[in-house]
Structure formats: structure tokens, C-alpha cells
Design a protein around this motif. Structure first.
Motif, PDB file in Angstrom:
ATOM      1  N   ASN A  55       0.824  -1.209   0.000  1.00 49.52           N
ATOM      2  CA  ASN A  55       0.000   0.000   0.000  1.00 49.52           C
ATOM      3  C   ASN A  55       0.859   1.260   0.000  1.00 49.52           C
ATOM      4  OD1 ASN A  55       0.936   0.189   2.645  1.00 49.52           O
ATOM      5  ND2 ASN A  55      -0.955  -0.651   3.517  1.00 49.52           N
ATOM      6  N   ASN A  56       2.178   1.059  -0.110  1.00 47.43           N
ATOM      7  CA  ASN A  56       3.103   2.181  -0.194  1.00 47.43           C
ATOM      8  C   ASN A  56       4.210   1.794  -1.172  1.00 47.43           C
ATOM      9  OD1 ASN A  56       5.536   3.810   0.423  1.00 47.43           O
ATOM     10  ND2 ASN A  56       4.264   4.657   2.054  1.00 47.43           N
ATOM     11  N   ALA A  57       4.456   2.634  -2.154  1.00 52.04           N
ATOM     12  CA  ALA A  57       5.420   2.293  -3.199  1.00 52.04           C
ATOM     13  C   ALA A  57       6.824   2.073  -2.659  1.00 52.04           C
ATOM     14  CB  ALA A  57       5.429   3.392  -4.259  1.00 52.04           C
ATOM     15  N   LEU A  58       7.230   2.857  -1.675  1.00 58.86           N
ATOM     16  CA  LEU A  58       8.578   2.732  -1.139  1.00 58.86           C
ATOM     17  C   LEU A  58       8.820   1.373  -0.494  1.00 58.86           C
ATOM     18  CD1 LEU A  58       9.077   6.307   0.369  1.00 58.86           C
ATOM     19  CD2 LEU A  58       9.962   5.410  -1.794  1.00 58.86           C
ATOM     20  N   ASP A  59       7.759   0.791   0.057  1.00 57.42           N
ATOM     21  CA  ASP A  59       7.896  -0.529   0.675  1.00 57.42           C
ATOM     22  C   ASP A  59       8.179  -1.619  -0.360  1.00 57.42           C
ATOM     23  OD1 ASP A  59       7.390   0.605   3.130  1.00 57.42           O
ATOM     24  OD2 ASP A  59       5.246   0.131   3.117  1.00 57.42           O
ATOM     25  N   ALA A  60       7.883  -1.325  -1.622  1.00 56.75           N
ATOM     26  CA  ALA A  60       8.072  -2.322  -2.683  1.00 56.75           C
ATOM     27  C   ALA A  60       9.500  -2.351  -3.213  1.00 56.75           C
ATOM     28  CB  ALA A  60       7.107  -2.043  -3.830  1.00 56.75           C
ATOM     29  N   LEU A  61      10.302  -1.367  -2.855  1.00 59.12           N
ATOM     30  CA  LEU A  61      11.659  -1.282  -3.399  1.00 59.12           C
ATOM     31  C   LEU A  61      12.506  -2.512  -3.074  1.00 59.12           C
ATOM     32  CD1 LEU A  61      12.623   2.462  -2.849  1.00 59.12           C
ATOM     33  CD2 LEU A  61      12.257   1.283  -5.023  1.00 59.12           C
ATOM     34  N   LYS A  62      12.346  -3.052  -1.871  1.00 57.87           N
ATOM     35  CA  LYS A  62      13.160  -4.193  -1.468  1.00 57.87           C
ATOM     36  C   LYS A  62      12.921  -5.401  -2.360  1.00 57.87           C
ATOM     37  CE  LYS A  62      14.354  -7.160   2.443  1.00 57.87           C
ATOM     38  NZ  LYS A  62      14.102  -7.507   3.866  1.00 57.87           N
ATOM     39  N   ILE A  63      11.653  -5.713  -2.628  1.00 56.10           N
ATOM     40  CA  ILE A  63      11.357  -6.877  -3.466  1.00 56.10           C
ATOM     41  C   ILE A  63      11.806  -6.656  -4.903  1.00 56.10           C
ATOM     42  CG2 ILE A  63       8.993  -6.225  -4.151  1.00 56.10           C
ATOM     43  CD1 ILE A  63       8.201  -9.148  -3.772  1.00 56.10           C
ATOM     44  N   LEU A  64      11.771  -5.404  -5.356  1.00 56.45           N
ATOM     45  CA  LEU A  64      12.234  -5.102  -6.706  1.00 56.45           C
ATOM     46  C   LEU A  64      13.741  -5.291  -6.827  1.00 56.45           C
ATOM     47  CD1 LEU A  64      10.125  -1.930  -7.628  1.00 56.45           C
ATOM     48  CD2 LEU A  64       9.819  -4.261  -8.457  1.00 56.45           C
ATOM     49  N   ARG A  65      14.459  -5.081  -5.740  1.00 51.61           N
ATOM     50  CA  ARG A  65      15.912  -5.277  -5.750  1.00 51.61           C
ATOM     51  C   ARG A  65      16.285  -6.754  -5.644  1.00 51.61           C
ATOM     52  NH1 ARG A  65      15.951  -1.008  -1.582  1.00 51.61           N
ATOM     53  NH2 ARG A  65      16.321   1.021  -2.572  1.00 51.61           N
ATOM     54  N   GLU A  66      15.459  -7.523  -4.941  1.00 52.95           N
ATOM     55  CA  GLU A  66      15.822  -8.906  -4.623  1.00 52.95           C
ATOM     56  C   GLU A  66      15.279  -9.928  -5.617  1.00 52.95           C
ATOM     57  OE1 GLU A  66      14.369  -9.492  -0.690  1.00 52.95           O
ATOM     58  OE2 GLU A  66      16.029  -8.391   0.268  1.00 52.95           O
ATOM     59  N   LYS A  67      14.163  -9.606  -6.271  1.00 53.63           N
ATOM     60  CA  LYS A  67      13.523 -10.593  -7.134  1.00 53.63           C
ATOM     61  C   LYS A  67      13.301 -10.043  -8.537  1.00 53.63           C
ATOM     62  CE  LYS A  67      11.097 -13.138  -3.490  1.00 53.63           C
ATOM     63  NZ  LYS A  67       9.797 -13.707  -3.053  1.00 53.63           N
ATOM     64  N   SER A  68      13.171 -10.974  -9.472  1.00 58.00           N
ATOM     65  CA  SER A  68      12.851 -10.591 -10.843  1.00 58.00           C
ATOM     66  C   SER A  68      11.349 -10.344 -10.947  1.00 58.00           C
ATOM     67  CB  SER A  68      13.271 -11.707 -11.799  1.00 58.00           C
ATOM     68  OG  SER A  68      12.870 -11.420 -13.112  1.00 58.00           O
ATOM     69  N   VAL A  69      10.976  -9.130 -11.287  1.00 56.77           N
ATOM     70  CA  VAL A  69       9.562  -8.762 -11.409  1.00 56.77           C
ATOM     71  C   VAL A  69       9.295  -8.332 -12.850  1.00 56.77           C
ATOM     72  CG1 VAL A  69       7.734  -7.222 -10.613  1.00 56.77           C
ATOM     73  CG2 VAL A  69       9.459  -8.041  -9.000  1.00 56.77           C
ATOM     74  N   ASP A  70       8.349  -8.985 -13.489  1.00 62.25           N
ATOM     75  CA  ASP A  70       8.047  -8.680 -14.891  1.00 62.25           C
ATOM     76  C   ASP A  70       7.071  -7.529 -15.044  1.00 62.25           C
ATOM     77  OD1 ASP A  70       9.560 -10.940 -15.973  1.00 62.25           O
ATOM     78  OD2 ASP A  70       8.005 -12.181 -15.062  1.00 62.25           O
ATOM     79  N   LEU A  71       6.125  -7.424 -14.095  1.00 59.09           N
ATOM     80  CA  LEU A  71       5.021  -6.490 -14.275  1.00 59.09           C
ATOM     81  C   LEU A  71       4.647  -5.841 -12.953  1.00 59.09           C
ATOM     82  CD1 LEU A  71       2.597  -5.261 -15.824  1.00 59.09           C
ATOM     83  CD2 LEU A  71       1.417  -7.449 -15.517  1.00 59.09           C
ATOM     84  N   LEU A  72       4.362  -4.562 -13.031  1.00 60.30           N
ATOM     85  CA  LEU A  72       3.986  -3.795 -11.849  1.00 60.30           C
ATOM     86  C   LEU A  72       2.664  -3.082 -12.106  1.00 60.30           C
ATOM     87  CD1 LEU A  72       4.729  -2.582  -9.081  1.00 60.30           C
ATOM     88  CD2 LEU A  72       6.095  -0.877 -10.280  1.00 60.30           C
ATOM     89  N   PHE A  73       1.648  -3.401 -11.297  1.00 58.69           N
ATOM     90  CA  PHE A  73       0.392  -2.642 -11.303  1.00 58.69           C
ATOM     91  C   PHE A  73       0.572  -1.505 -10.296  1.00 58.69           C
ATOM     92  CE2 PHE A  73      -0.923  -6.858 -12.742  1.00 58.69           C
ATOM     93  CZ  PHE A  73      -1.695  -6.534 -13.847  1.00 58.69           C
TER      94      PHE A  73
END
Length: 226
Positions: free
Chosen positions: A33-51
Motif C-alpha cells: 500500500n506504499n510504493a517505497l515498501d516495494a523497493l526491497k522486493i524489486l531489488r531482490e527478485k525478478s519482477v516482470d510487471l507492476l500494477f
């Protein structure tokens, strides 16, 4: 495809999760529910798509898009149509206006799939880039022996070893050079150049015995004999 959902409205997250669960090859690996909280998973995992919702506290979706990797496909979600033009200026794949229907959701996801399929190959006829877990791996066509489709990924056997990717067999079959590769089984695409011999409806490439499926047999022998 792996995806994450970022929205400051819990009901919006629930809706998108529900939609994603109905698409077989789309996996939600995180919601925030907060974009900044998503930064960690974006650094650690391969993410193809972001809503990505646009109107959020601390940092907007538009601002967040500017700081993340350009390799991540972004579909903006918002209740405000004013941001549509700006979202396309940022190379977003699509822009979903709330309330989002399932049909519109599917259309947006299909755009991402088509974009991903098109990116498998490039204008250079000697190599391709394959998305592995954390990077895009350059592979020369001449180095590929065969591709083997497994349950959740494709194994590309090269002269130097295996490369694993979540890209699917249909995309490779469509985009690999037709004069160099042919699909011979639901689970195999082979390099014509590296076939050592054919025996009893099996292709042998460096010790691997590859079956020729009934569905692909006629096209394969037409290619070999032609």
C-alpha cells in the motif's frame, strides 16, 4: 509472469489480486500500500510487471516509475483520467481507469505478453537476449543445441551449459530463425545445425535423445528432406 501490486486502497489490491488469480501464467509475488515498501522486493527478485496506482502518499506512482528499472513493465491504475498522457510519456504499457473491469485487465496483461514476446529476438540475426532471474543473457544462435520445455520454465542447452528462463516455448518457436530451429515435440525445439543423427523417431544431440512427437513429425521430415 511475476507481478506486484501497489495501491493505497486495500479494496483495489483485492480486486487486482482476484483478477490476476484467474490468469494461469500471471503470479502475484507481493502487494503493497506504499510504493517505497516495494523497493526491497524489486531489488531482490525478478519482477516482470507492476500494477502501480498513481495517487499515493509519500511518493506518487509517476515519481516511482522514474526511479525503478526500465525493464519492469508498468500498468498504471488510477481513478483520475488526467494522468493518461503522462503515463504514456513514461513508456507505461497501459493505463487502467478505475473501476477496472476484468476484460480491461486482461487486455492490459496481453499487451505485456506481446511486448515480452517481441523482445525475445532482435534485428541481429546472430543472437538473442534471454531473460534469466536477474539479467538478460546474450546467447548466440550457433551456440544453442536445443530447448527443453519444463513445467514452469524453459531450459536452453548451449555448448557451454544450461540457461533457464520463464519465457515460454511458444514465444521461442515463433521468434527463433525458422531456417536454424524447428520444434519436434511439445517439449523440444532443436537446432538443425547440431543434429548428429536421427534414429527410430529420436534425434540425438550430444548424447541427448530427443523424441519426435507425432504432431510435429511430418513438418520435421519435410524440413529434413527438403
Amino acid at each position: 509472469m511475476t507481478c506486484i501490486i501497489i495501491d493505497d486502497e486495500p479494496l483495489a489490491i483485492d480486486l487486482l489480486e482476484s483478477y490476476a488469480s484467474k490468469i494461469e501464467d500471471l503470479e502475484v509475488i507481493g502487494t503493497f500500500n506504499n510504493a517505497l515498501d516495494a523497493l526491497k522486493i524489486l531489488r531482490e527478485k525478478s519482477v516482470d510487471l507492476l500494477f502501480l496506482d498513481i495517487q499515493m502518499p509519500e511518493i506518487t506512482g509517476v515519481e516511482f516509475k522514474k526511479i525503478i528499472s526500465p525493464d519492469i513493465n508498468v500498468i498504471f491504475t488510477t481513478a483520475y483520467s488526467d494522468y493518461a498522457l503522462e503515463s504514456y510519456d513514461l513508456n507505461a504499457v497501459d493505463y487502467l481507469l478505475k473501476p477496472i473491469t476484468f476484460q480491461r485487465f486482461i487486455q492490459a496483461v496481453e499487451k505485456v505478453k506481446k511486448k515480452s514476446a517481441a523482445s525475445i529476438t532482435n534485428d541481429n540475426s546472430e543472437y538473442l537476449f534471454v531473460k534469466t532471474e536477474y539479467r538478460h543473457q546474450k546467447i548466440f544462435f550457433s551456440d544453442i543445441l536445443f530447448l527443453k520445455g519444463l513445467s514452469d520454465y524453459v531450459s536452453i542447452q548451449t555448448k557451454s551449459g544450461k540457461v533457464l528462463t520463464l519465457q515460454n516455448m511458444k514465444d521461442f518457436e515463433k521468434n527463433l530463425p525458422k531456417d536454424k530451429f524447428i520444434r519436434v515435440h511439445k517439449s523440444y525445439i532443436v537446432s538443425l545445425e547440431h543434429i548428429e543423427y536421427i534414429e527410430r523417431n529420436r534425434i540425438i544431440i550430444q548424447g541427448e535423445h530427443i523424441p519426435i512427437g507425432a504432431t510435429y513429425k511430418d513438418a520435421f521430415w519435410a524440413k529434413i528432406n527438403g
